[in-house]
Write a protein that holds these residues in place. Structure first.
Motif, PDB file in Angstrom:
ATOM      1  N   UNK A  71      -4.937  -6.542  -8.325  1.00  0.00           N
ATOM      2  CA  UNK A  71      -5.193  -5.249  -7.685  1.00  0.00           C
ATOM      3  C   UNK A  71      -3.986  -4.328  -7.796  1.00  0.00           C
ATOM      4  N   UNK A  72      -2.802  -4.899  -7.672  1.00  0.00           N
ATOM      5  CA  UNK A  72      -1.588  -4.090  -7.816  1.00  0.00           C
ATOM      6  C   UNK A  72      -1.481  -3.516  -9.223  1.00  0.00           C
ATOM      7  N   UNK A  73      -1.760  -4.336 -10.228  1.00  0.00           N
ATOM      8  CA  UNK A  73      -1.688  -3.870 -11.613  1.00  0.00           C
ATOM      9  C   UNK A  73      -2.666  -2.718 -11.833  1.00  0.00           C
ATOM     10  N   UNK A  74      -3.881  -2.866 -11.317  1.00  0.00           N
ATOM     11  CA  UNK A  74      -4.886  -1.814 -11.488  1.00  0.00           C
ATOM     12  C   UNK A  74      -4.483  -0.536 -10.757  1.00  0.00           C
ATOM     13  N   UNK A  75      -3.934  -0.689  -9.555  1.00  0.00           N
ATOM     14  CA  UNK A  75      -3.605   0.478  -8.736  1.00  0.00           C
ATOM     15  C   UNK A  75      -2.433   1.261  -9.300  1.00  0.00           C
ATOM     16  N   UNK A  76      -1.430   0.537  -9.821  1.00  0.00           N
ATOM     17  CA  UNK A  76      -0.195   1.201 -10.213  1.00  0.00           C
ATOM     18  C   UNK A  76      -0.012   1.320 -11.722  1.00  0.00           C
ATOM     19  N   UNK A  77      -1.035   0.999 -12.481  1.00  0.00           N
ATOM     20  CA  UNK A  77      -0.935   1.104 -13.949  1.00  0.00           C
ATOM     21  C   UNK A  77      -0.456   2.473 -14.424  1.00  0.00           C
ATOM     22  N   UNK A  78      -0.913   3.586 -13.814  1.00  0.00           N
ATOM     23  CA  UNK A  78      -0.440   4.897 -14.298  1.00  0.00           C
ATOM     24  C   UNK A  78       0.977   5.258 -13.863  1.00  0.00           C
ATOM     25  N   UNK A  79       1.574   4.462 -12.968  1.00  0.00           N
ATOM     26  CA  UNK A  79       2.875   4.811 -12.395  1.00  0.00           C
ATOM     27  C   UNK A  79       3.999   4.218 -13.249  1.00  0.00           C
ATOM     28  N   UNK A  80       4.716   5.055 -13.947  1.00  0.00           N
ATOM     29  CA  UNK A  80       5.746   4.571 -14.859  1.00  0.00           C
ATOM     30  C   UNK A  80       6.937   3.951 -14.133  1.00  0.00           C
ATOM     31  N   UNK A  81       7.140   4.286 -12.866  1.00  0.00           N
ATOM     32  CA  UNK A  81       8.282   3.753 -12.125  1.00  0.00           C
ATOM     33  C   UNK A  81       7.982   2.414 -11.447  1.00  0.00           C
ATOM     34  N   UNK A  82       6.724   1.981 -11.475  1.00  0.00           N
ATOM     35  CA  UNK A  82       6.331   0.744 -10.795  1.00  0.00           C
ATOM     36  C   UNK A  82       5.872  -0.282 -11.822  1.00  0.00           C
ATOM     37  N   UNK A  83       6.403  -1.492 -11.700  1.00  0.00           N
ATOM     38  CA  UNK A  83       5.976  -2.590 -12.548  1.00  0.00           C
ATOM     39  C   UNK A  83       5.586  -3.783 -11.665  1.00  0.00           C
ATOM     40  N   UNK A  98       0.810  -1.224   0.000  1.00  0.00           N
ATOM     41  CA  UNK A  98       0.000   0.000   0.000  1.00  0.00           C
ATOM     42  C   UNK A  98       0.843   1.275   0.000  1.00  0.00           C
ATOM     43  N   UNK A  99       2.096   1.172   0.421  1.00  0.00           N
ATOM     44  CA  UNK A  99       2.964   2.354   0.448  1.00  0.00           C
ATOM     45  C   UNK A  99       4.047   2.279  -0.628  1.00  0.00           C
ATOM     46  N   UNK A 100       3.766   1.562  -1.698  1.00  0.00           N
ATOM     47  CA  UNK A 100       4.760   1.416  -2.767  1.00  0.00           C
ATOM     48  C   UNK A 100       5.112   2.744  -3.423  1.00  0.00           C
ATOM     49  N   UNK A 101       4.175   3.676  -3.448  1.00  0.00           N
ATOM     50  CA  UNK A 101       4.483   4.977  -4.055  1.00  0.00           C
ATOM     51  C   UNK A 101       5.653   5.656  -3.356  1.00  0.00           C
TER      52      UNK A 101
END
Length: 233
Positions: A76-88, A52-55
């Motif tokens: 859920x992780x894919x959906x949550x962080x899809x817009x984040x270019x630094x997170x895969x 939850x604090x990956x950002x």
């Protein structure tokens, strides 16, 4: 590990409240950030859970890879962080196919207890392969053979007292005692390692290792180890 993956992919009650859950991930993120070697580092969180604090972790590094074995959690992780270019987001199978010497920091926190010794050995060998020569593995939240469930209870109650959810912690302990988690823990058990045993496993996988001064997270009765590829002379 499959039974535990199914459990964490279900609607479980491992956290006694939303505050407990949020603080748990905030503290882990803070501790992970402390191990990041540089702002451009590539970091792998191995079996990361909800993260939850990956950002916050991603903001401190160049790239963050969240590897999660549970399909529902991974979705859920894919959906949550899809817009984040630094997170895969990746599966553990993806990690086994990663390029050699491509990662600066691997964090495997609160994972080893759910793996068989053979699964842990295989994971450590793969992590050794994908780590850069200058990289490091942080293996956290290792349960000790001589430290029982009572210490976990005390750690949770102390955590709740410090952060204002003691009542929820007490209620949660009762719920946990009647839950699938307690039944699964009684049936399968959790893997425990002494300092010498986990050191031997890491050395067998090709690491130089030392125990960290403190554990990742709030439970001070568990252990964290920092492992590195040996220096080439």
């Amino acid at each position: 590990m499959d039974d535990w993956i199914d459990y964490y992919d279900s609607t479980h009650t491992i956290y006694v409240s939303k505050l407990h859950r949020d603080l748990h991930f905030q503290i882990i993120a803070r501790d992970i950030i402390g191990y990041i070697p540089s702002p451009d580092a590539t970091v792998l969180d191995y079996a990361c859970g909800e993260a939850l604090s990956a950002n916050e972790v991603a903001a401190a590094c160049g790239k963050l890879i969240l590897a999660e074995p549970a399909p529902g959690v991974r979705g859920r992780l894919i959906a949550r962080f899809a817009p984040k270019t630094k997170i895969r987001v990746r599966s553990l199978d993806d990690i086994r196919k990663m390029q050699d010497q491509s990662i600066d920091l691997v964090v495997m926190n609160s994972v080893a207890q759910y793996m068989t010794p053979e699964e842990l050995d295989a994971a450590l060998l793969n992590i050794r392969r994908i780590l850069k020569p200058s990289g490091k593995l942080v293996l956290g939240d290792i349960l000790q053979p001589n430290v029982g469930m009572g210490r976990d209870v005390m750690a949770l109650l102390g955590f709740g007292l410090r952060h204002g959810f003691l009542k929820d912690a007490l209620i949660g302990l009762i719920s946990t005692a009647l839950s699938d988690y307690r039944q699964l823990r009684s049936r399968i058990g959790l893997q425990r390692y002494s300092e010498d045993e986990i050191t031997a496993k890491l050395k067998a996988a090709g690491f130089a290792v030392q125990r960290a001064h403190g554990n990742i997270g709030h439970n001070r009765w568990r252990m964290t180890f920092v492992a590195r590829p040996p220096l080439v002379r």
